[in-house]
Enzyme design. Structure first.
Site, PDB file in Angstrom:
ATOM      1  N   ASP A   1       6.105 -12.917  -9.339  1.00 45.55           N
ATOM      2  CA  ASP A   1       5.736 -13.223  -7.751  1.00 45.55           C
ATOM      3  C   ASP A   1       4.199 -12.534  -8.248  1.00 45.55           C
ATOM      4  O   ASP A   1       3.400 -11.621  -7.353  1.00 45.55           O
ATOM      5  CB  ASP A   1       5.899 -11.004  -7.629  1.00 45.55           C
TER       6      ASP A   1
ATOM      7  N   ASN B   1       3.727  -3.963  -4.999  1.00 50.56           N
ATOM      8  CA  ASN B   1       4.521  -3.127  -4.478  1.00 50.56           C
ATOM      9  C   ASN B   1       6.065  -3.949  -5.173  1.00 50.56           C
ATOM     10  O   ASN B   1       5.683  -5.651  -4.658  1.00 50.56           O
ATOM     11  CB  ASN B   1       4.336  -3.744  -3.103  1.00 50.56           C
TER      12      ASN B   1
END
Length: 448
Positions: free
Chosen positions: A313, A286
């Site tokens: 991330d 996401n």
């Protein structure tokens, strides 16, 4: 034994848009001298002949999830920071969606205490904003914390900030850099409901970028930028995933003068929706990995400086979790060990220069977060340095993966470039796939 002085000779030094052959003298924690030729003047100098290799500043990864406290079945600061060091990442900024969440100063300091004992890399943390913790945000010492993180779309930990009035108050009330995860929750919920009704829990993974769509990303990021312009807030938009979003950002002013900046992650530069068939939920992130066109446009924006930073991330989950059906498989994957080799692979493919890799992964995070004396190869700076052999191929497999979760989306990939040595605050902490028993990590400090 840890030596006080180290001399790296005959190396290709990559710094501030140039590559030049020379020598670097490290004394204590700092870079003492950079010159065409330096002679070791005493016997206590450890000399490396690095002919043919490249010396890069240590990478500063401004977005990782190391899962400690509370989620240590997936990862912890000790394991993931070691993987980072092996990948040439010498400093990390970790996110607040742990358990408990980092939304009070007490919990923030507890994480600093854990890192002081456990981290192999330099460290700092984001403070999490919520719908009801503005008082805690206002107590923060801006020189002691990397920045503020807001989730404008739900993700792991469910720290969604969806109160518009609170959001505007936060933007108006702090001079800190505000980093945001931008996906519109209403759009995603509507898309998810449609697919759930059609497929049940086992939604084909190819629909992930349709559920977490371009529209969801653009709506949220454009609103955040509008609010930043209205309030004068300093905004950094994490992990762009669509070409459409790149047009929201400016490349006409220098980075140090930008009030609104952007980042792209390695997986959005490497994978596309064509990879879902083979990789399945192992590339479920996401925001979602989207089309080849989106990927091409992200590259274009990265190279023309609309996008300022490359990050990871890094967000590990267990192998068991990732093998679940769509609705139960969490989003996120581990990347810190393989991010720099992946970007250097893109250099080999002619997509990006080594100088640009260093700019986006080392220099620019240091500028954005005002990190003190890191991110460059400069005299007087901390000696966070990475030696790279650009022609030493290796293949990612279970035996050489260092993540606690034990898997990588890059398994089976052969990289041409290898990190051979990592120096942290002047100490050689990693050498030819082995870690030296040296405790050298420090808490990041900031010039604000």
């Amino acid at each position: 034994m840890e030596l006080k002085k180290t001399l790296i000779k005959n190396v290709n030094i990559v710094n501030e848009g140039t590559i030049f052959n020379g020598d670097v003298l490290i004394e204590g924690e700092y870079i003492k001298e950079i010159s065409k030729r330096i002679t070791a003047k005493s016997a206590d100098v450890l000399v490396f002949d690095a002919e043919g290799q490249y010396l890069l500043p240590g990478v500063i990864d401004d977005q990782v999830h190391f899962r400690e406290p509370g989620l240590t079945d997936k990862a912890d600061i000790a394991t993931e920071s070691k993987a980072a060091i092996a990948g040439g990442i010498t400093s990390f900024i970790e996110m607040p969606n742990t358990n408990p969440q980092t939304t009070t100063i007490e919990k923030l300091e507890e994480k600093f205490e854990i890192a002081a004992k456990a981290s192999s890399a330099n460290y700092s943390f984001m403070f999490g904003g919520t719908n009801d913790n503005l008082d805690e945000i206002l107590k923060l010492d801006v020189n002691q914390v990397a920045g503020l993180k807001l989730f404008l779309g739900s993700s792991t930990g469910n720290m969604l900030v969806d109160d518009v009035e609170v959001l505007e108050k936060i933007f108006k009330s702090t001079n800190m850099l505000i980093s945001v995860h931008c996906e519109d929750e209403g759009t995603i919920k509507n898309n998810f409901k449609k697919h759930l009704e059609e497929f049940g829990d086992d939604i084909p993974i190819k629909y992930h970028p349709i559920i977490r769509s371009e529209e969801a990303c653009y709506l949220s990021s454009s609103r955040a930028i509008e609010l930043a312009k209205k309030t004068g807030a300093r905004l950094h938009v994490f992990h762009l995933s669509t070409g459409k979003e790149t047009n929201l950002f400016n490349n006409k002013i220098s980075l140090k003068d930008k009030k609104i900046t952007a980042e792209v992650c390695v997986h959005h530069l490497w994978f596309s929706d064509e990879d879902y068939e083979k990789k399945g939920t192992f590339i479920k992130w996401n925001p979602a990995v989207k089309t080849k066109t989106d990927r091409d446009q992200l590259w274009e924006a990265l190279l023309d400086d609309r996008i300022d930073v490359i990050a990871t991330d890094h967000a590990p989950h267990t192998l068991e979790e990732k093998q679940n059906v769509y609705t139960s498989a969490p989003s996120g994957g581990p990347l810190v060990q393989h991010a720099l080799p992946a970007m250097l692979e893109m250099y080999h493919k002619g997509k990006i220069s080594i100088e640009k890799v260093v700019e986006k992964m080392c220099h620019n995070p240091a500028i954005l977060f005002q990190v003190e004396r890191r991110g460059y190869i400069k005299e007087g700076y901390y000696a966070d340095l990475v030696l790279v052999d650009l022609n030493k191929p290796w293949t990612v497999n279970k035996d050489n993966i260092l993540y606690k979760c034990g898997w990588s989306p890059f398994e089976g990939t052969t990289f041409k470039s290898r990190i051979t040595h990592t120096f942290l605050n002047g100490s050689l902490v990693y050498e030819n796939a082995k870690f030296n028993n040296v405790k050298a990590a420090k808490r990041l400090t900031f010039n604000r």
